[in-house]
Design a protein around this motif. Structure first.
Motif, PDB file in Angstrom:
ATOM      1  N   MET A 374       0.833  -1.202   0.000  1.00 45.96           N
ATOM      2  CA  MET A 374       0.000   0.000   0.000  1.00 45.96           C
ATOM      3  C   MET A 374       0.865   1.248   0.000  1.00 45.96           C
ATOM      4  SD  MET A 374      -3.070   0.922  -0.294  1.00 45.96           S
ATOM      5  CE  MET A 374      -3.901   2.484  -0.191  1.00 45.96           C
ATOM      6  N   GLU A 375       0.308   2.282  -0.616  1.00 51.81           N
ATOM      7  CA  GLU A 375       1.069   3.501  -0.860  1.00 51.81           C
ATOM      8  C   GLU A 375       0.580   4.653  -0.002  1.00 51.81           C
ATOM      9  OE1 GLU A 375      -0.928   1.912  -2.955  1.00 51.81           O
ATOM     10  OE2 GLU A 375      -2.414   3.293  -3.790  1.00 51.81           O
ATOM     11  N   TYR A 376       1.530   5.376   0.592  1.00 50.48           N
ATOM     12  CA  TYR A 376       1.237   6.619   1.308  1.00 50.48           C
ATOM     13  C   TYR A 376       2.354   7.587   0.951  1.00 50.48           C
ATOM     14  CZ  TYR A 376      -1.411   3.096   3.747  1.00 50.48           C
ATOM     15  OH  TYR A 376      -2.242   2.049   4.005  1.00 50.48           O
ATOM     16  N   HIS A 401       6.083  -1.439  -7.672  1.00 49.44           N
ATOM     17  CA  HIS A 401       4.696  -0.977  -7.834  1.00 49.44           C
ATOM     18  C   HIS A 401       4.323   0.054  -6.763  1.00 49.44           C
ATOM     19  CE1 HIS A 401       0.424  -1.283  -8.980  1.00 49.44           C
ATOM     20  NE2 HIS A 401       0.206  -1.150  -7.686  1.00 49.44           N
ATOM     21  N   GLU A 402       4.572  -0.276  -5.526  1.00 49.36           N
ATOM     22  CA  GLU A 402       4.142   0.635  -4.455  1.00 49.36           C
ATOM     23  C   GLU A 402       4.958   1.920  -4.453  1.00 49.36           C
ATOM     24  OE1 GLU A 402       1.402  -0.055  -3.356  1.00 49.36           O
ATOM     25  OE2 GLU A 402       1.327  -2.171  -3.836  1.00 49.36           O
ATOM     26  N   CYS A 403       6.230   1.811  -4.747  1.00 49.05           N
ATOM     27  CA  CYS A 403       7.031   3.033  -4.848  1.00 49.05           C
ATOM     28  C   CYS A 403       6.543   3.843  -6.049  1.00 49.05           C
ATOM     29  CB  CYS A 403       8.511   2.693  -4.985  1.00 49.05           C
ATOM     30  SG  CYS A 403       9.563   4.152  -4.911  1.00 49.05           S
ATOM     31  N   GLY A 404       6.124   3.144  -7.103  1.00 47.33           N
ATOM     32  CA  GLY A 404       5.588   3.833  -8.281  1.00 47.33           C
ATOM     33  C   GLY A 404       4.375   4.684  -7.950  1.00 47.33           C
ATOM     34  N   HIS A 405       3.622   4.251  -6.942  1.00 48.64           N
ATOM     35  CA  HIS A 405       2.462   5.050  -6.537  1.00 48.64           C
ATOM     36  C   HIS A 405       2.865   6.400  -5.965  1.00 48.64           C
ATOM     37  CE1 HIS A 405      -1.078   2.709  -7.302  1.00 48.64           C
ATOM     38  NE2 HIS A 405      -0.620   1.640  -6.667  1.00 48.64           N
ATOM     39  N   GLN A 406       4.119   6.573  -5.577  1.00 43.45           N
ATOM     40  CA  GLN A 406       4.547   7.912  -5.153  1.00 43.45           C
ATOM     41  C   GLN A 406       4.287   8.905  -6.283  1.00 43.45           C
ATOM     42  OE1 GLN A 406       5.607   8.666  -2.046  1.00 43.45           O
ATOM     43  NE2 GLN A 406       5.275   6.532  -1.505  1.00 43.45           N
ATOM     44  N   ASP A 423      -4.590   5.673 -11.251  1.00 43.57           N
ATOM     45  CA  ASP A 423      -3.324   5.414 -10.558  1.00 43.57           C
ATOM     46  C   ASP A 423      -2.910   3.950 -10.697  1.00 43.57           C
ATOM     47  OD1 ASP A 423      -5.652   5.603  -8.480  1.00 43.57           O
ATOM     48  OD2 ASP A 423      -4.240   4.202  -7.605  1.00 43.57           O
ATOM     49  N   GLU A 424      -3.836   3.021 -10.444  1.00 44.46           N
ATOM     50  CA  GLU A 424      -3.444   1.607 -10.511  1.00 44.46           C
ATOM     51  C   GLU A 424      -3.039   1.206 -11.932  1.00 44.46           C
ATOM     52  OE1 GLU A 424      -2.710   0.152  -8.069  1.00 44.46           O
ATOM     53  OE2 GLU A 424      -3.979   0.726  -6.400  1.00 44.46           O
ATOM     54  N   GLY A 425      -3.812   1.667 -12.905  1.00 47.03           N
ATOM     55  CA  GLY A 425      -3.525   1.278 -14.294  1.00 47.03           C
ATOM     56  C   GLY A 425      -2.267   1.945 -14.809  1.00 47.03           C
ATOM     57  N   PHE A 426      -2.133   3.242 -14.536  1.00 50.25           N
ATOM     58  CA  PHE A 426      -0.932   3.952 -14.989  1.00 50.25           C
ATOM     59  C   PHE A 426       0.293   3.345 -14.313  1.00 50.25           C
ATOM     60  CE2 PHE A 426      -2.519   8.264 -16.679  1.00 50.25           C
ATOM     61  CZ  PHE A 426      -3.691   7.716 -17.132  1.00 50.25           C
ATOM     62  N   ASN A 427       0.103   2.952 -13.057  1.00 47.59           N
ATOM     63  CA  ASN A 427       1.212   2.398 -12.300  1.00 47.59           C
ATOM     64  C   ASN A 427       1.535   0.968 -12.758  1.00 47.59           C
ATOM     65  OD1 ASN A 427       3.194   2.492 -10.357  1.00 47.59           O
ATOM     66  ND2 ASN A 427       1.850   1.663  -8.766  1.00 47.59           N
ATOM     67  N   SER A 428       0.509   0.191 -13.081  1.00 49.24           N
ATOM     68  CA  SER A 428       0.772  -1.170 -13.583  1.00 49.24           C
ATOM     69  C   SER A 428       1.548  -1.100 -14.889  1.00 49.24           C
ATOM     70  CB  SER A 428      -0.537  -1.922 -13.832  1.00 49.24           C
ATOM     71  OG  SER A 428      -1.232  -2.090 -12.635  1.00 49.24           O
ATOM     72  N   SER A 544      -8.981  -1.798 -13.521  1.00 49.45           N
ATOM     73  CA  SER A 544      -8.135  -0.814 -12.858  1.00 49.45           C
ATOM     74  C   SER A 544      -6.655  -1.078 -13.102  1.00 49.45           C
ATOM     75  CB  SER A 544      -8.391  -0.814 -11.352  1.00 49.45           C
ATOM     76  OG  SER A 544      -9.744  -0.576 -11.088  1.00 49.45           O
ATOM     77  N   TYR A 545      -6.279  -2.337 -13.225  1.00 49.72           N
ATOM     78  CA  TYR A 545      -4.859  -2.651 -13.346  1.00 49.72           C
ATOM     79  C   TYR A 545      -4.467  -3.032 -14.784  1.00 49.72           C
ATOM     80  CZ  TYR A 545      -4.684  -2.732  -8.170  1.00 49.72           C
ATOM     81  OH  TYR A 545      -4.733  -2.407  -6.837  1.00 49.72           O
ATOM     82  N   PRO A 546      -4.591  -4.320 -15.167  1.00 50.38           N
ATOM     83  CA  PRO A 546      -3.956  -4.701 -16.438  1.00 50.38           C
ATOM     84  C   PRO A 546      -4.630  -4.130 -17.683  1.00 50.38           C
ATOM     85  CG  PRO A 546      -5.140  -6.577 -15.516  1.00 50.38           C
ATOM     86  CD  PRO A 546      -5.167  -5.489 -14.482  1.00 50.38           C
TER      87      PRO A 546
END
Ligand SMILES: [Zn+2]
Length: 781
Positions: A374-376, A401-406, A423-428, A544-546
């Motif tokens: 999880m990302e914060y 992935h989680e660091c990518g959410h930064q 966020d999830e899709g762009f990050n995936s 949301s993801y792939p």
């Protein structure tokens, strides 16, 4: 050196304009951003150890950046999602969370006072369910203000609360002494100009949305946590010991970061504050240096520089990386560090610098997997396992992935409730691109009681249904009751699979794993759907993801010439324009088009807002061009001539120049060559410009673009080719730019077929079958 000088000058100029325009307004001369009200938050909270009770006071100063007069405030009270099985969250998930039924370990939260500018607002306190979820839901509350807050005005509101932390679940709570405290204080929703409060209930599948601003947090914890408390932002040292208690203060972003202008000329902000503590944490520290990574990936830097322009500054700041890891997995800390740097480098190179001076990676405690992944802001949780090899990419893929959410969510703060795919899709999409560049292909493994075994079954084992249960001796119905002689377990499954005998090694490209995920559910809902309104959790995940990853990855092909450079320009522009702001899908579409200099509105509309799919198919009919028969007339004034008579040179090419090297002519065909009819058909609704390439035996090839306009007329295209040589192959989308085609097996035609592949597949299926029979026999003996 010259470049550095220019940079310094640019900085001076930015500082100058900042000083003239005053704080924050320096960012832009645009009209007030109706969706970016800012909130500065101060929290004092105390944890009582024995029962993990957490009480506190939060002061939030909300500045109204909209043109509306606002007379009501709405807050999240997230911990109540875990208070009972009637919350919207647990109603939607059927009382289950990650497949476990919630029986205890409840957490709750209760507001004891709300004051604004010294006035008590509790009389107007009420719980609301803005999404029409469970009437028992207590995750959102509202209060009325004594007087409306007008445009440009602020209100300071103080809330005191009591809470019980839940046993770790959905990314918040405690496990023994390990604490991950997220979504933990009464938090103002986001007020959007003209739209009102955006403050959703805590749903089963959705995540979060918060105002940008600053945090100043002081935690009063038992002394055993001294030196082992970490949070968003930066610790203001030193922790202060008072008897059996320790007081730790954090400022987010750090004071130095708040004072700094980032590479886009804005002051860094954050939209949440989360903290973690565990006396068992091993604390490891490293530093990310751009130069080291730029030297390792020179081609990537060169491409980005080419795409974004020679003037674009690509250098990234140093970042201190803190890894909090548990002792039994201490040896893995460098892998966490390397993966964090991978994300900081590639995401930063492509979408702009990570603007904070540090980032913290949290390895959740044993038994607290619910806190993982999880990302914060400036802090994220990963997750690994005790036994893992480097080629499994555990923990690397989750860390990247989680660091990518930064970047996608931390810096560009889309609404995760309403557009999780942003966020999830762009990050995936980005994490797969970063992973394959740094770590290559992933070794696929099968897990037996957390022990990984290299390889996978060549075909799936029989599963589901009474017959399969019976055959595998998992469930045997005997009249009124049933026995379960062989429950699934690591050992039983290992015995069933006999991996040494039956498994095949398999390596996977993470980008193609995205496609595999997309195909799991390619057309249930449009991608652009609020998180809680998808058909089910599978649709939420796939879209949301792939699916979003596959759509973004296919975008350069749809753009055409220079697609990859334009794609990067579009994404970079969007990322910079919407930094520390709240974009919606249309904002992304507009910013992308502007940055890329294209108009891909049709693509965004068709791909994100419909559930259309596409499957192209090619077939070929080829034969020798028939020998001329009958009477021919060379020109209108000449007489008809029987084709069997010796021909004049003017009546086509002279015989002796025609394909003499081909001696197989049967006398029935003209030796002038081959006639081929290529038929390309489209199934599904998506119309994408499609390149078709056909190649002849002599190596010459031709290409043609099947345009969207042509596809609107007809769902098929016929190409007729007359050529001295035989057609050798026809390939659709030869550069493999699209990942969207739902069946790629019919995208190419070859004159000669390859025999090895079907044999391989037959062998796999046969091995599996033989292995299954073998196992059944073993059961009898
Ligand atoms: Zn994610």
């Amino acid at each position: 050196m010259l470049r550095m000088r220019r940079l310094e000058l640019a900085r001076l100029w930015l500082w100058g304009s900042f000083a003239l325009a005053g704080p924050l307004q320096a960012q832009t001369n645009a009209p007030p951003d109706e969706r970016s009200c800012s909130v500065d938050t101060r929290i004092e909270a105390r944890l009582e150890d024995e029962h993990k009770r957490l009480d506190g006071t939060v002061t939030q100063v909300w500045r109204n950046a909209t043109r509306d007069r606002v007379s009501e405030l709405r807050f999240h009270l997230y911990l109540n999602a875990f208070s009972n099985n009637r919350s919207t969250h647990l109603s939607e998930s059927g009382g289950r969370l990650r497949d476990f039924e919630e029986q205890g370990g409840w957490g709750w939260q209760r507001v004891t006072s709300v004051q604004a500018d010294g006035r008590d607002l509790m009389p107007s306190f009420r719980y609301v369910q803005p999404d029409g979820g469970s009437p028992d839901d207590r995750t959102v509350f509202a209060v009325d203000l004594p007087r409306p807050v007008g445009p440009g005005e602020s209100v300071s509101v103080v809330v005191t609360w009591e809470s019980q932390l839940p046993r770790v679940r959905r990314r918040t709570g405690f496990k023994d002494d390990f604490l991950l405290v997220a979504q933990w204080f009464p938090k103002l929703g986001v007020y959007e100009g003209g739209r009102g409060w955006n403050c959703h209930e805590f749903h089963a599948s959705t995540e979060f949305y918060g105002n940008y601003g600053t945090y100043d947090v002081t935690l009063d914890l038992p002394a055993k946590y001294e030196g082992k408390v970490f949070g968003s932002g930066k610790l203001v040292p030193p922790p202060e010991r008072r008897g059996e208690r320790v007081f730790t203060r954090f400022v987010a972003p750090s004071a130095a970061d708040q004072a700094r202008l980032d590479a886009t000329g804005k002051h860094p902000l954050v939209h949440d504050f989360t903290w973690t503590a565990d006396p068992r944490f091993k604390v490891k520290v490293g530093t990310f240096h751009f130069d080291t990574w730029a030297a390792r990936f020179q081609d990537e830097v060169a491409f980005a520089q080419r795409a974004l322009g020679a003037d674009k500054r690509l250098e990234l700041r140093d970042v201190a990386v803190t890894v909090l890891i548990h002792p039994e997995r201490e040896r893995q800390w460098e892998r966490h560090f390397e993966a964090t740097c991978t994300a900081l480098f590639f995401y930063g190179l492509w979408f702009g610098e990570y603007p904070y001076e540090h980032v913290t990676v949290v390895d959740p405690a044993w038994g607290a997997r619910g806190a993982g992944g999880m990302e914060y802001p400036t802090l994220f949780t990963a997750g690994t396992q005790l036994f893992t090899t480097e080629d499994m990419h555990t923990p690397e893929s989750v860390v990247v992935h989680e660091c990518g959410h930064q970047f996608w969510f931390g810096l560009v703060g889309n609404n995760e409730f309403e557009a999780a795919w942003m966020d999830e899709g762009f990050n995936s999409f980005t994490d797969s691109e970063a992973m394959v560049r740094r770590f290559g292909l992933r070794q696929r493994t099968t897990s037996y009681s957390s022990l990984p075994f290299h390889g996978t079954a060549p075909a799936p084992a029989p599963a589901g249904g009474l017959l399969a249960e019976l055959f595998s001796a998992r469930k045997i119905p005997l009249g009124w009751f049933e026995i379960e002689p062989l429950r699934s377990s690591g050992f039983i499954d290992f015995w069933r699979d006999q991996p040494h005998l039956a498994f095949v090694e398999e390596q996977e490209d993470p980008r193609w794993a995205d496609r595999r995920g997309y195909l799991a559910d390619p057309d249930r809902d449009p991608v652009d759907t609020p998180g809680w309104l998808y058909a089910d959790s599978t649709s939420y995940r796939t879209n949301s993801y792939p699916r979003t990853a596959v759509i973004l990855r296919s975008l350069p092909a749809a753009i055409g010439e220079g697609g990859y450079e334009k794609f990067l320009r579009g994404m970079r522009h969007y990322s910079e324009l919407w930094r520390y702001r709240h974009p919606y899908p249309d904002d992304f579409f507009a910013a992308f088009n502007e940055g890329a200099g294209v108009d891909m509105g049709w693509y965004f509309q068709d791909l994100f807002r419909t559930s259309g799919t596409v499957d192209w198919e090619v077939s070929v009919d080829q034969q020798r061009a028939p020998k001329p028969r009958g009477f021919f007339q060379a020109d209108p004034s000449a007489p008809f001539v029987d084709s069997r008579q010796p021909t004049e040179p003017s009546n086509g090419q002279p015989d002796d120049q025609l394909g003499k090297e081909d001696s197989s002519s049967d006398g029935e065909h003209d030796e002038s060559g081959w006639k081929s009819r290529i038929l390309v058909a489209r199934h599904g609704e998506l119309r994408l410009p499609l390149t078709i390439r056909w190649t002849f035996e002599d190596g010459t090839s031709e290409t043609r673009l099947w345009t969207r306009d042509e596809q609107a007329q007809k769902r098929w295209l016929r190409i007729e080719a007359l050529h001295p040589k035989k057609l050798k192959s026809v390939v659709l989308d030869p550069e493999r730019g699209y990942q969207l085609d739902t069946d790629m097996s019919n995208n190419a035609w070859y004159d000669e077929t390859e025999d090895v592949a079907p044999w391989r597949w037959a062998e796999r299926a046969f091995t599996r079958y033989a292995h299954w029979l073998h196992w059944q026999a073993g059961l009898g003996g």
